[in-house]
Design a protein around this motif. Structure first.
Motif, PDB file in Angstrom:
ATOM      1  N   MET A  40     -12.206  -1.753 -24.454  1.00 20.67           N
ATOM      2  CA  MET A  40     -10.768  -1.604 -24.261  1.00 20.67           C
ATOM      3  C   MET A  40      -9.984  -2.627 -25.086  1.00 20.67           C
ATOM      4  O   MET A  40      -8.905  -2.333 -25.546  1.00 20.67           O
ATOM      5  CB  MET A  40     -10.424  -1.736 -22.777  1.00 20.67           C
ATOM      6  N   VAL A  41     -10.523  -3.836 -25.195  1.00 23.90           N
ATOM      7  CA  VAL A  41      -9.813  -4.885 -25.937  1.00 23.90           C
ATOM      8  C   VAL A  41      -9.638  -4.478 -27.396  1.00 23.90           C
ATOM      9  O   VAL A  41      -8.537  -4.602 -27.947  1.00 23.90           O
ATOM     10  CB  VAL A  41     -10.538  -6.244 -25.812  1.00 23.90           C
ATOM     11  N   PHE A  42     -10.693  -3.983 -28.023  1.00 17.22           N
ATOM     12  CA  PHE A  42     -10.584  -3.602 -29.429  1.00 17.22           C
ATOM     13  C   PHE A  42      -9.585  -2.469 -29.614  1.00 17.22           C
ATOM     14  O   PHE A  42      -8.795  -2.477 -30.563  1.00 17.22           O
ATOM     15  CB  PHE A  42     -11.952  -3.216 -30.010  1.00 17.22           C
ATOM     16  N   ALA A  43      -9.592  -1.494 -28.713  1.00 15.58           N
ATOM     17  CA  ALA A  43      -8.654  -0.363 -28.818  1.00 15.58           C
ATOM     18  C   ALA A  43      -7.216  -0.848 -28.697  1.00 15.58           C
ATOM     19  O   ALA A  43      -6.335  -0.391 -29.437  1.00 15.58           O
ATOM     20  CB  ALA A  43      -8.967   0.683 -27.750  1.00 15.58           C
ATOM     21  N   LEU A  44      -6.958  -1.790 -27.796  1.00 16.97           N
ATOM     22  CA  LEU A  44      -5.601  -2.325 -27.660  1.00 16.97           C
ATOM     23  C   LEU A  44      -5.251  -3.167 -28.887  1.00 16.97           C
ATOM     24  O   LEU A  44      -4.124  -3.092 -29.388  1.00 16.97           O
ATOM     25  CB  LEU A  44      -5.467  -3.135 -26.374  1.00 16.97           C
ATOM     26  N   ASP A  51      -7.038 -11.693 -29.462  1.00 15.46           N
ATOM     27  CA  ASP A  51      -6.583 -12.600 -28.394  1.00 15.46           C
ATOM     28  C   ASP A  51      -5.396 -12.014 -27.640  1.00 15.46           C
ATOM     29  O   ASP A  51      -5.304 -12.131 -26.418  1.00 15.46           O
ATOM     30  CB  ASP A  51      -6.209 -13.975 -28.954  1.00 15.46           C
ATOM     31  N   ASP A  52      -4.479 -11.367 -28.372  1.00 15.44           N
ATOM     32  CA  ASP A  52      -3.329 -10.741 -27.730  1.00 15.44           C
ATOM     33  C   ASP A  52      -3.782  -9.648 -26.769  1.00 15.44           C
ATOM     34  O   ASP A  52      -3.320  -9.572 -25.634  1.00 15.44           O
ATOM     35  CB  ASP A  52      -2.384 -10.140 -28.785  1.00 15.44           C
ATOM     36  N   ALA A  53      -4.681  -8.811 -27.250  1.00 15.53           N
ATOM     37  CA  ALA A  53      -5.175  -7.713 -26.422  1.00 15.53           C
ATOM     38  C   ALA A  53      -5.938  -8.240 -25.207  1.00 15.53           C
ATOM     39  O   ALA A  53      -5.750  -7.753 -24.085  1.00 15.53           O
ATOM     40  CB  ALA A  53      -6.067  -6.795 -27.256  1.00 15.53           C
ATOM     41  N   ASP A  54      -6.755  -9.244 -25.421  1.00 24.29           N
ATOM     42  CA  ASP A  54      -7.534  -9.808 -24.323  1.00 24.29           C
ATOM     43  C   ASP A  54      -6.633 -10.415 -23.248  1.00 24.29           C
ATOM     44  O   ASP A  54      -6.955 -10.379 -22.066  1.00 24.29           O
ATOM     45  CB  ASP A  54      -8.506 -10.858 -24.864  1.00 24.29           C
ATOM     46  N   ALA A  55      -5.478 -10.930 -23.665  1.00 23.79           N
ATOM     47  CA  ALA A  55      -4.555 -11.558 -22.714  1.00 23.79           C
ATOM     48  C   ALA A  55      -3.895 -10.558 -21.780  1.00 23.79           C
ATOM     49  O   ALA A  55      -3.479 -10.931 -20.677  1.00 23.79           O
ATOM     50  CB  ALA A  55      -3.477 -12.340 -23.473  1.00 23.79           C
ATOM     51  N   VAL A  56      -3.799  -9.297 -22.186  1.00 26.70           N
ATOM     52  CA  VAL A  56      -3.069  -8.332 -21.356  1.00 26.70           C
ATOM     53  C   VAL A  56      -3.905  -7.159 -20.845  1.00 26.70           C
ATOM     54  O   VAL A  56      -3.484  -6.466 -19.926  1.00 26.70           O
ATOM     55  CB  VAL A  56      -1.820  -7.767 -22.079  1.00 26.70           C
ATOM     56  N   VAL A  57      -5.084  -6.942 -21.388  1.00 30.66           N
ATOM     57  CA  VAL A  57      -5.842  -5.745 -21.032  1.00 30.66           C
ATOM     58  C   VAL A  57      -6.143  -5.672 -19.537  1.00 30.66           C
ATOM     59  O   VAL A  57      -6.145  -4.581 -18.950  1.00 30.66           O
ATOM     60  CB  VAL A  57      -7.123  -5.635 -21.898  1.00 30.66           C
ATOM     61  N   ASP A  58      -6.358  -6.811 -18.901  1.00 26.53           N
ATOM     62  CA  ASP A  58      -6.668  -6.802 -17.468  1.00 26.53           C
ATOM     63  C   ASP A  58      -5.463  -6.477 -16.589  1.00 26.53           C
ATOM     64  O   ASP A  58      -5.626  -6.247 -15.388  1.00 26.53           O
ATOM     65  CB  ASP A  58      -7.266  -8.142 -17.040  1.00 26.53           C
ATOM     66  N   ASP A  59      -4.263  -6.445 -17.176  1.00 26.02           N
ATOM     67  CA  ASP A  59      -3.077  -6.048 -16.422  1.00 26.02           C
ATOM     68  C   ASP A  59      -3.098  -4.555 -16.107  1.00 26.02           C
ATOM     69  O   ASP A  59      -2.309  -4.086 -15.285  1.00 26.02           O
ATOM     70  CB  ASP A  59      -1.794  -6.344 -17.212  1.00 26.02           C
ATOM     71  N   PHE A  60      -3.973  -3.824 -16.763  1.00 29.00           N
ATOM     72  CA  PHE A  60      -4.025  -2.373 -16.630  1.00 29.00           C
ATOM     73  C   PHE A  60      -5.314  -1.974 -15.918  1.00 29.00           C
ATOM     74  O   PHE A  60      -6.383  -1.914 -16.517  1.00 29.00           O
ATOM     75  CB  PHE A  60      -3.932  -1.711 -18.007  1.00 29.00           C
ATOM     76  N   ASP A  61      -5.181  -1.724 -14.624  1.00 29.33           N
ATOM     77  CA  ASP A  61      -6.340  -1.349 -13.822  1.00 29.33           C
ATOM     78  C   ASP A  61      -5.966  -0.151 -12.968  1.00 29.33           C
ATOM     79  O   ASP A  61      -5.101  -0.286 -12.095  1.00 29.33           O
ATOM     80  CB  ASP A  61      -6.787  -2.517 -12.944  1.00 29.33           C
ATOM     81  N   PRO A  92      -7.857   1.062 -16.614  1.00 32.86           N
ATOM     82  CA  PRO A  92      -7.384   1.067 -17.998  1.00 32.86           C
ATOM     83  C   PRO A  92      -6.951   2.465 -18.415  1.00 32.86           C
ATOM     84  O   PRO A  92      -7.519   3.462 -17.955  1.00 32.86           O
ATOM     85  CB  PRO A  92      -8.590   0.601 -18.802  1.00 32.86           C
ATOM     86  N   PRO A  93      -5.930   2.537 -19.262  1.00 33.73           N
ATOM     87  CA  PRO A  93      -5.462   3.856 -19.720  1.00 33.73           C
ATOM     88  C   PRO A  93      -6.448   4.488 -20.704  1.00 33.73           C
ATOM     89  O   PRO A  93      -7.271   3.795 -21.306  1.00 33.73           O
ATOM     90  CB  PRO A  93      -4.135   3.523 -20.410  1.00 33.73           C
TER      91      PRO A  93
END
Length: 93
Positions: free
Chosen positions: A1-5, A28-38, A40-41
């Motif tokens: 998911m991080v790479f896709a974001l 780093d940007d993606a990793d900082a926010v990906v967990d906000d989406f649970d 994941p889309p």
């Protein structure tokens, strides 16, 4: 998911054909926010938006959620949910 974001970020800040090296700049940007989406889309929609928030360099929406990239003289800075940003500033007032 991080790479896709990260790829979705790169497509906004570079172009739709961003290289893997350009995508890597946003891991780093993606990793900082990906967990906000649970949960994941299935797809990421990142858009740069105008913002009048003091101390904010860039406004973003990520899958219809508002985020900001704070201004800083130190690198790197990562996106923060706008609601969190505002909460931090209320606490400091």
């Amino acid at each position: 998911m991080v790479f896709a974001l990260a790829r979705a970020f790169a497509e906004v800040f570079f172009d739709a054909h961003a290289s893997d090296e350009q995508v890597a700049l946003f891991l780093d940007d993606a990793d900082a926010v990906v967990d906000d989406f649970d949960p994941p889309p299935s797809a990421w929609d990142v858009r740069q938006v105008q913002t009048d928030e003091l101390g904010v360099a860039i406004g973003l929406t990520i899958n219809d959620r508002e985020y900001v990239l704070p201004e800083t003289e130190q690198e790197p800075e990562v996106p923060v949910a706008l609601s969190t940003w505002r909460e931090w500033h209320r606490e400091n007032d």
